[in-house]
Design a protein around this motif. Structure first.
Motif, PDB file in Angstrom:
ATOM      1  N   ARG A  60     -28.506 -32.009 -21.755  1.00 27.54           N
ATOM      2  CA  ARG A  60     -27.391 -32.275 -20.844  1.00 27.54           C
ATOM      3  C   ARG A  60     -27.713 -31.865 -19.408  1.00 27.54           C
ATOM      4  O   ARG A  60     -26.850 -31.904 -18.545  1.00 27.54           O
ATOM      5  CB  ARG A  60     -26.128 -31.531 -21.317  1.00 27.54           C
ATOM      6  N   GLN A  61     -28.978 -31.455 -19.165  1.00 28.07           N
ATOM      7  CA  GLN A  61     -29.426 -31.029 -17.843  1.00 28.07           C
ATOM      8  C   GLN A  61     -28.586 -29.867 -17.313  1.00 28.07           C
ATOM      9  O   GLN A  61     -28.315 -29.770 -16.112  1.00 28.07           O
ATOM     10  CB  GLN A  61     -29.416 -32.210 -16.860  1.00 28.07           C
ATOM     11  N   ARG A  62     -28.179 -29.015 -18.238  1.00 30.34           N
ATOM     12  CA  ARG A  62     -27.488 -27.768 -17.872  1.00 30.34           C
ATOM     13  C   ARG A  62     -28.558 -26.692 -17.784  1.00 30.34           C
ATOM     14  O   ARG A  62     -28.787 -25.913 -18.712  1.00 30.34           O
ATOM     15  CB  ARG A  62     -26.433 -27.409 -18.933  1.00 30.34           C
ATOM     16  N   PHE A  63     -29.262 -26.632 -16.630  1.00 28.90           N
ATOM     17  CA  PHE A  63     -30.426 -25.760 -16.517  1.00 28.90           C
ATOM     18  C   PHE A  63     -30.031 -24.281 -16.548  1.00 28.90           C
ATOM     19  O   PHE A  63     -30.815 -23.441 -17.002  1.00 28.90           O
ATOM     20  CB  PHE A  63     -31.195 -26.096 -15.246  1.00 28.90           C
ATOM     21  N   ASP A  64     -28.828 -23.977 -16.064  1.00 34.10           N
ATOM     22  CA  ASP A  64     -28.376 -22.582 -16.135  1.00 34.10           C
ATOM     23  C   ASP A  64     -28.229 -22.136 -17.574  1.00 34.10           C
ATOM     24  O   ASP A  64     -28.560 -21.006 -17.933  1.00 34.10           O
ATOM     25  CB  ASP A  64     -27.056 -22.420 -15.379  1.00 34.10           C
TER      26      ASP A  64
END
Length: 549
Positions: free
Chosen positions: A462-466
């Motif tokens: 989901r490209q939630r890098f955090d």
């Protein structure tokens, strides 16, 4: 046409009716007449019923107005709970609470040490027009306070009950009425004979019949400037009598109840009154359909009540809602009963369960010395069955984590997954983080690693890098706790590849470098981010900087 009086609120909501609101009190005419008659005839009358059934309202707005002051000496309705937090006076705290209720204008210090009989002797005798003494009518509301409470006051309670029995013996015209919850009725039984002196009776107050409920809807409007059509009133009552059950397979069924709970009727009617446009004179069936969404009113009542209890007891509201839903509703969508343990009821502190009982969401009864709880009414099943959002479950789970309540956190994270829509994979990722934290706290290291890995993969998709950095950092700290600094540095460095500005990962990397025996490298990392660290990380970083010098 008479204008609606905006200051007149015909429905009182959750609070009891007061003595001066008898013109608004409807639907209990028969009960009020019978209790008034019994009270004047018997030495002891026990009025009992479920929590929220309307005992206090019946007593104040139904019974008292029916008593002829020329034919009875009616004392103010009393409470006997000791005022432990107020000004202290000498004497028995139960006796003092009773006498202060009977004589609110008197200084309690002047009654210190006085017995109940002495107080009654000090009052002038009332007589009727023929010169005969009139009976003294004394009512004690919430009388369960007489029979149970702090063990420290057990001796004072025994003395108080003895004084009540003695007062009845010495004052033959004294008639006592005790109003209490039905689950405490068994506590009264040993005292019925000495207090009643051979003349005792009981009255069981039950929920409203459909006809009485209709009167309770229509009657209060007589002084409001508004009316309600028969069809609208019947619609409200029928909605309150209709319970919907949804089982685990999703099958829905409904059935019609024989009675209406007074507290629910007040919730719905009060909300309807507040929702109506000010120019409405006659409440029609269309108004009832448009503005009286019974399901929504009861749902809002449920949420508001839980929120109040959650604030009072420092528990997440979503946790309490989840507990109610999963403890008191069976897989078939019906009510379930559970017993109260020594400190907890099915994982929830007993203080929370009792607070919910006091606010009419739960009902309690004693069975063979054990206290059992269930939902106060079948009509509450549908509102309580409605799921919270996945976000609220996750918030509650994190609060439970912070409080180290591991099992609660796990259950709430699982509930978040079940409440999420199929496309909300981020919920699964955040729940996996929580599962991992719980597993790590319980020493299940391999389980924790699998969950951190799962969370990192979903966050990456989901490209939630955090989120990726958070999961990899937590995994790295697990390796560090096991003494494997190399693997810890590898995982935390990977986290920083995803989110170079993640300060938690920077501090975790410095910690791993320090424990690996490379203090200069640790100092370099800390020095590079020291000015950017938030307060909760700064103290830890400064300590490591000193250790690396």
């Amino acid at each position: 046409m008479t204008e609606p009086a905006p200051h007149v609120r015909p429905y009182v909501g959750l609070r009891p009716y007061r003595r001066d609101e008898d013109i608004l009190f409807f639907g209990r005419d028969r009960e009020a007449r019978e209790v008034a008659t019994l009270w004047q005839a018997a030495g002891l009358t026990v009025l009992y019923g479920a929590s929220g059934i309307g005992k206090t309202s019946l007593l104040h707005a139904g019974v008292l107005p029916r008593l002829d002051p020329e034919r009875a000496d009616v004392l103010p309705v009393a409470r006997v709970a000791p005022r432990l937090n107020g000004p202290q006076t000498a004497g028995n705290p139960y006796v003092m609470a009773l006498l202060s209720s009977w004589a609110p204008e008197r200084d309690p210090r002047g009654m210190s040490g006085m017995t109940i009989s002495e107080f009654l002797d000090s009052r002038p005798e009332r007589t009727d027009r023929y010169g005969d003494p009139v009976p003294i009518l004394a009512a004690i509301d919430q009388a369960e306070e007489m029979f149970h409470g702090s063990p420290v006051l057990e001796g004072e309670r025994v003395v108080f009950l003895d004084q009540v029995a003695r007062a009845v013996r010495e004052h033959t015209g004294l008639h006592v009425l005790l109003s209490l919850r039905e689950e405490y009725l068994f506590l009264v039984l040993p005292y019925e004979r000495p207090i009643g002196q051979g003349s005792r009776t009981r009255f069981h107050l039950r929920a409203l019949s459909p006809d009485s409920a209709l009167e309770a809807v229509r009657g209060p409007l007589r002084h409001s400037g508004r009316t309600i059509t028969p069809a609208a009133a019947e619609l409200l009552v029928e909605d309150l009598r209709t319970a919907v059950i949804v089982d685990e397979s999703g099958h829905t069924s409904s059935f019609t109840l024989d009675t209406v709970e007074p507290v629910q009727l007040q919730v719905v009617c009060s909300a309807l009154w507040e929702s109506l446009p000010p120019d409405v004179r006659e409440i029609t069936e269309d108004h009832a359909r448009l503005y009286a969404n019974v399901e929504e009113f009861l749902f809002e009542f449920f949420k508001r009540t839980v929120a109040d209890v959650a604030d009072e007891h420092a528990r997440p509201a979503a946790e309490i809602r989840f507990w109610l839903r999963n403890t008191f509703i069976t897989e078939h969508g019906t009510r379930n009963a559970v017993y109260e343990g020594l400190e907890q009821t099915q994982g929830m502190p007993n203080t929370v369960a009792r607070a919910l009982e006091n606010r009419h969401l739960l009902r309690a009864e004693h069975r063979r010395g054990i206290r059992w709880y269930e939902l106060a009414h079948d009509r509450l099943i549908a509102p309580i069955s409605r799921s919270d959002s996945s976000e609220s479950y996750l918030r509650a789970a994190r609060i439970s984590l912070a409080k180290r309540n591991w099992e609660s956190a796990r259950r709430l994270a699982d509930a978040a997954i079940r409440a999420a829509d199929p496309g909300e994979t981020w919920v699964r990722a955040e729940a996996a983080e929580i599962f991992a934290d719980v597993a790590a706290a319980n020493g299940e290291i391999e389980v924790a690693r699998r969950y951190y890995e799962e969370a990192a993969e979903i966050f990456a998709e989901r490209q939630r890098f955090d989120g990726v950095a958070r999961a990899l950092t937590a995994d790295g700290l697990l390796w560090l706790a096991q003494g494997d600094s190399a693997r810890a540095i590898e995982r935390i460095s990977a986290a920083l590849n995803w989110a170079p500005n993640d300060m938690s990962a920077q501090v975790a990397l410095a910690e791993a470098l320090l424990k690996s025996g490379t203090p200069r490298a640790a100092a370099t990392v800390i020095t590079g981010v020291l000015a950017l660290l938030p307060p909760h990380l700064l103290q830890q970083a400064q300590k490591m900087l000193r250790e690396s010098a």
